[in-house]
Design a protein around this motif. Structure first.
Motif, mmCIF file in Angstrom:
data_model
loop_
_atom_site.group_PDB
_atom_site.id
_atom_site.type_symbol
_atom_site.label_atom_id
_atom_site.label_comp_id
_atom_site.label_asym_id
_atom_site.label_seq_id
_atom_site.Cartn_x
_atom_site.Cartn_y
_atom_site.Cartn_z
ATOM 1 N N ARG B 44 45.675 44.652 62.422
ATOM 2 C CA ARG B 44 47.132 45.857 62.163
ATOM 3 C C ARG B 44 48.620 45.415 60.714
ATOM 4 N N ARG B 45 48.101 43.444 60.741
ATOM 5 C CA ARG B 45 49.200 43.500 59.519
ATOM 6 C C ARG B 45 48.479 43.783 57.837
ATOM 7 N N ASP B 46 47.759 44.629 58.267
ATOM 8 C CA ASP B 46 46.745 45.413 56.952
ATOM 9 C C ASP B 46 47.459 46.980 56.555
ATOM 10 N N TYR B 47 47.231 47.424 58.114
ATOM 11 C CA TYR B 47 47.808 49.092 57.461
ATOM 12 C C TYR B 47 49.369 49.288 58.122
ATOM 13 N N LEU B 48 49.690 47.965 57.864
ATOM 14 C CA LEU B 48 51.080 48.288 57.970
ATOM 15 C C LEU B 48 51.746 47.400 57.028
ATOM 16 N N ALA B 49 50.803 46.973 56.522
ATOM 17 C CA ALA B 49 51.519 46.038 54.779
ATOM 18 C C ALA B 49 52.172 46.814 54.002
ATOM 19 N N VAL B 50 53.258 46.143 52.997
ATOM 20 C CA VAL B 50 53.933 46.644 52.241
ATOM 21 C C VAL B 50 53.909 46.164 51.032
ATOM 22 N N PRO B 51 52.466 45.581 49.486
ATOM 23 C CA PRO B 51 52.267 47.285 49.170
ATOM 24 C C PRO B 51 50.862 47.236 50.043
ATOM 25 N N PRO B 52 50.421 48.284 50.371
ATOM 26 C CA PRO B 52 49.463 48.774 51.046
ATOM 27 C C PRO B 52 48.194 47.687 50.682
ATOM 28 N N VAL B 53 47.521 47.423 51.441
ATOM 29 C CA VAL B 53 45.665 47.044 51.211
ATOM 30 C C VAL B 53 44.831 47.680 50.515
ATOM 31 N N LEU B 54 44.315 47.689 49.079
ATOM 32 C CA LEU B 54 43.795 48.644 48.991
ATOM 33 C C LEU B 54 41.798 48.335 49.222
ATOM 34 N N LEU B 55 41.583 46.649 49.297
ATOM 35 C CA LEU B 55 40.402 46.566 49.986
ATOM 36 C C LEU B 55 40.313 45.655 51.411
ATOM 37 N N PRO B 56 40.417 46.023 52.508
ATOM 38 C CA PRO B 56 40.557 44.773 53.056
ATOM 39 C C PRO B 56 39.366 43.755 53.214
ATOM 40 N N LYS B 57 40.158 42.207 53.945
ATOM 41 C CA LYS B 57 39.038 41.047 52.708
ATOM 42 C C LYS B 57 38.641 41.164 54.873
ATOM 43 N N GLU B 58 39.330 41.784 56.505
ATOM 44 C CA GLU B 58 38.670 41.279 57.017
ATOM 45 C C GLU B 58 38.765 42.850 57.902
ATOM 46 N N ILE B 59 37.747 43.105 57.945
ATOM 47 C CA ILE B 59 37.754 44.473 59.235
ATOM 48 C C ILE B 59 37.226 43.929 60.505
ATOM 49 N N THR B 60 38.245 44.859 61.022
ATOM 50 C CA THR B 60 37.677 44.592 62.525
ATOM 51 C C THR B 60 37.671 46.505 63.706
ATOM 52 N N PHE B 61 36.675 46.042 64.764
ATOM 53 C CA PHE B 61 37.095 47.373 65.515
ATOM 54 C C PHE B 61 37.452 47.593 66.497
ATOM 55 N N GLU B 62 38.919 46.882 66.756
ATOM 56 C CA GLU B 62 39.731 46.756 67.694
ATOM 57 C C GLU B 62 40.448 48.086 67.332
ATOM 58 N N ASN B 63 40.365 48.839 66.633
ATOM 59 C CA ASN B 63 40.718 50.146 66.410
ATOM 60 C C ASN B 63 39.974 51.267 67.395
ATOM 61 N N PHE B 64 38.992 51.314 67.646
ATOM 62 C CA PHE B 64 38.163 51.942 68.062
ATOM 63 C C PHE B 64 38.239 51.628 69.374
ATOM 64 N N GLU B 65 38.067 50.357 69.693
ATOM 65 C CA GLU B 65 37.990 50.167 71.070
ATOM 66 C C GLU B 65 39.439 50.455 72.057
ATOM 67 N N ARG B 66 40.523 50.397 71.155
ATOM 68 C CA ARG B 66 41.727 50.828 71.876
ATOM 69 C C ARG B 66 41.598 52.211 72.158
ATOM 70 N N ILE B 67 41.424 53.041 70.857
ATOM 71 C CA ILE B 67 41.293 54.634 71.639
ATOM 72 C C ILE B 67 40.330 54.945 72.092
ATOM 73 N N PHE B 68 39.186 54.364 72.203
ATOM 74 C CA PHE B 68 37.820 54.415 73.616
ATOM 75 C C PHE B 68 39.078 54.355 75.383
ATOM 76 N N LEU B 69 39.316 52.630 74.785
ATOM 77 C CA LEU B 69 39.284 51.957 76.215
ATOM 78 C C LEU B 69 41.117 52.689 76.552
ATOM 79 N N ARG B 70 42.243 52.500 75.752
ATOM 80 C CA ARG B 70 43.505 53.032 76.589
ATOM 81 C C ARG B 70 44.138 54.484 75.811
ATOM 82 N N ASP B 71 43.571 55.154 74.937
ATOM 83 C CA ASP B 71 43.734 56.784 74.396
ATOM 84 C C ASP B 71 43.671 57.401 74.682
ATOM 85 N N GLY B 72 42.072 57.215 75.721
ATOM 86 C CA GLY B 72 41.346 58.698 76.294
ATOM 87 C C GLY B 72 40.741 59.513 74.624
ATOM 88 N N ALA B 73 39.959 58.506 74.161
ATOM 89 C CA ALA B 73 38.795 59.426 72.998
ATOM 90 C C ALA B 73 38.138 59.695 73.606
#
Lengths: 293, 284
Positions: B44-73
């Motif tokens: 979250r802190r990376d996709y909202l960062a200013v200036p944007p993060v061109l190459l994320p140092k840390e990756i996560t799959f929680e965005n996918f988890e969230r859309i499948f578990l909470r957003d009805g994907a």
């Protein structure tokens, strides 16, 4: 023999029947229904409401509807710029990647991606990238000294943004169609010119371009017609805003019907829209028939 | 100096300009997808960062988890698959039947031309023009918010394209094949199913891919007719814009879920897809 003929004829009509049924249910009846609705006033948000006959009022209202006028102007501006840019870049890039070498083939594969992505997903992707503060576009521009632009927040830049996204999405489509046309040009047509020592640019101008003209015409017509049907990217990128700066005809008709619930007015708009589009299509079909001989 | 046609066409601007244009256009096409893919796995802190993060140092799959578990994907994925899959099967089947009847069946010459013309026009009419009446009819029939309503609408949008494509492909079937079938006493259905279909398989595949992608990507009627249960992925991703804001991570994850299946199909069946595109636009 006579009997078999008969069954073949019967079967032919039978083969056509499912298509007729689907088109009658999903296109013809709704169109007739909306023609009838266009002479009535009906509020969609009240399921119990009954249509009231108001004659031509929906149609006469169009003449004084300034929002409609703006949407039409916007749509014409949008179509003019998207189609010219797509045709220009499409032709240049198609020429450059029309070869059989590995690079050309690889690039042609890559170029397929923007056009197969759902327009609504492309719209959201670009909305993210064009965000004023967190967006990567403004960041990249800042590297070359351009200060942050509120892309979707002011009328002119919002229009530029939706035009550019449409160009990004569909220039590759123009490229793919033109590449297959360029590849269809016979080698023998070039040979004489090559022997005469013509440069590639001269060959492009004197041989390729004239040969491509019919295809270019068709591609441009398809893009013009599609440009008047733009809906998805506007819906997610600007919602027609700011104000009504990027409102196009399909969004306008949608809003009238399904957001402000003026079913009758929306139906009248839809009919006028269909008639205009049919005239455009007719020109297109005639061009195509002439081309096919 | 130039031995092949390709050398001529690809160098029409001269070599240096060719490289500049190709580099820029490739960057413009590829970078947004790089951005989509990386945003989908950013914290979250990376996709909202200013200036944007061109190459994320840390990756996560929680965005996918969230859309499948909470957003009805998950529901959205099922709906999109069922709608696009059924539309593909139905539209290709009945569209190719109609095309075969027009191309090889025994109908009057005049009707043949009228139908071909009708379907060409139908291909171009704006879908929005039936938005309101279809909404009203579906409401009356109790079909609002059902996959069936979406399948019907998508089928009607895609049939003209299928017919248009298949007219071209059936036209290329050698007359001898037809003739031999006729002599053997095959009726129209047997000639269609046993003789013509195997020959036009590439065409059917092209029509199927185009139809699948069109209905997978369809948004207008999905948003008019699918309210809560029958929401497709395209409606879900638009919800990120209208309801919430700045949820770039989950939104990008949804974008990846939308593009991935289509990209795989097109990559696997590229030849058919390109042929279909070209024939759909410019008849050869």
């Amino acid at each position: 023999m006579g009997k078999k003929r008969l069954t073949d004829t019967a079967l032919s009509w039978l083969f056509l029947t499912p298509t007729f049924i689907v088109l009658i249910i999903a296109a013809f009846l709704p169109l007739l229904y909306s023609l009838w609705l266009s002479f009535h006033a009906l509020r969609l948000n009240m399921p119990a409401a009954r249509p009231v006959f108001i004659g031509l009022e929906n149609y006469t209202y169009m003449l004084q509807d300034t929002l409609l006028k703006r949407s039409t102007q916007n749509n014409i501006i949008f179509v003019t710029f998207t189609v010219s840019l797509q045709m220009f870049f499409g032709l240049v890039i198609a020429m450059l990647v029309s070869g059989d070498d590995r690079l050309s083939r690889f690039l042609r594969t890559i170029f397929l991606v923007p056009m197969i992505m759902a327009p609504v997903a492309s719209g959201t992707l670009w909305r993210m990238m064009l965000d004023r503060t967190t967006g990567v576009v403004n960041y990249l521009l800042s590297l070359i000294g351009i200060t942050a632009i509120p892309w979707l927040g002011q009328p002119l830049t919002a229009m530029i943004a939706v035009i550019l996204v449409d160009v990004w999405r569909l220039t590759p489509w123009v490229v793919i169609i033109l590449v297959s046309a360029i590849k269809g040009i016979s080698i023998s047509l070039f040979e004489a010119a090559l022997v005469d020592g013509a440069s590639p640019w001269e060959i492009f101008k004197k041989i390729v371009l004239p040969l491509l003209k019919p295809v270019l015409l068709i591609v441009a017509m398809i893009r013009i017609i599609d440009g008047f049907k733009v809906f998805d990217i506007i819906y997610v990128m600007t919602g027609g805003g700011p104000g009504i700066a990027t409102e196009m005809l399909p969004n306008f008709i949608y809003n009238q019907g399904l957001r402000y619930f003026n079913a009758g007015y929306s139906a009248a708009l839809a009919w006028v829209f269909i008639i205009c589009m049919s005239l455009l299509s007719l020109i297109f079909v005639r061009l195509r028939l002439r081309q096919e001989g | 100096m130039y031995n092949k046609v390709n050398d001529v066409t690809i160098n029409f601007l001269g070599k240096p300009l060719r490289w500049i244009v190709l580099f820029l256009s490739t960057f413009l096409v590829v970078f947004p997808f790089y951005w989509l893919a990386t945003s989908a796995v950013k914290l979250r802190r990376d996709y909202l960062a200013v200036p944007p993060v061109l190459l994320p140092k840390e990756i996560t799959f929680e965005n996918f988890e969230r859309i499948f578990l909470r957003d009805g994907a998950l529901n959205g994925l099922q709906n999109s698959l069922v709608v696009a899959g059924c539309t593909m099967i139905v539209a290709v089947f009945i569209g190719s039947l109609a095309a075969y009847a027009i191309s090889k069946g025994s109908i009057p010459e005049k009707a043949r031309h009228i139908f071909a013309f009708w379907f060409l026009i139908q291909k171009m009419y704006p879908a929005i023009s039936v938005g309101v009446p279809v909404f009203l009819v579906m409401r009356k029939l109790g079909l609002l918010d059902t996959r069936l309503a979406l399948i019907i609408m998508n089928t009607s949008f895609n049939i003209p394209l299928v017919i248009w494509l298949m007219l071209g492909f059936f036209g290329d079937v050698p007359a001898e094949i037809e003739e031999s079938g006729r002599i053997d006493g095959c009726n129209l259905w047997q000639r269609y199913f046993l003789l013509a279909i195997p020959v036009v398989k590439p065409g059917l595949i092209a029509a199927a891919i185009l139809t699948f992608i069109e209905s997978w990507n369809e948004f207008l009627f999905a948003v008019i007719l699918g309210l809560r249960k029958a929401t497709t992925l395209t409606v879900l991703i638009s919800g990120f814009i209208t309801d919430r804001g700045l949820e770039w991570g989950p939104m990008a994850a949804m974008g990846v879920v939308i593009i991935l299946p289509v990209a795989v199909i097109v990559w696997a069946l590229q030849k058919n897809f390109v042929k279909g595109l070209a024939m759909g636009a410019v008849k050869e």
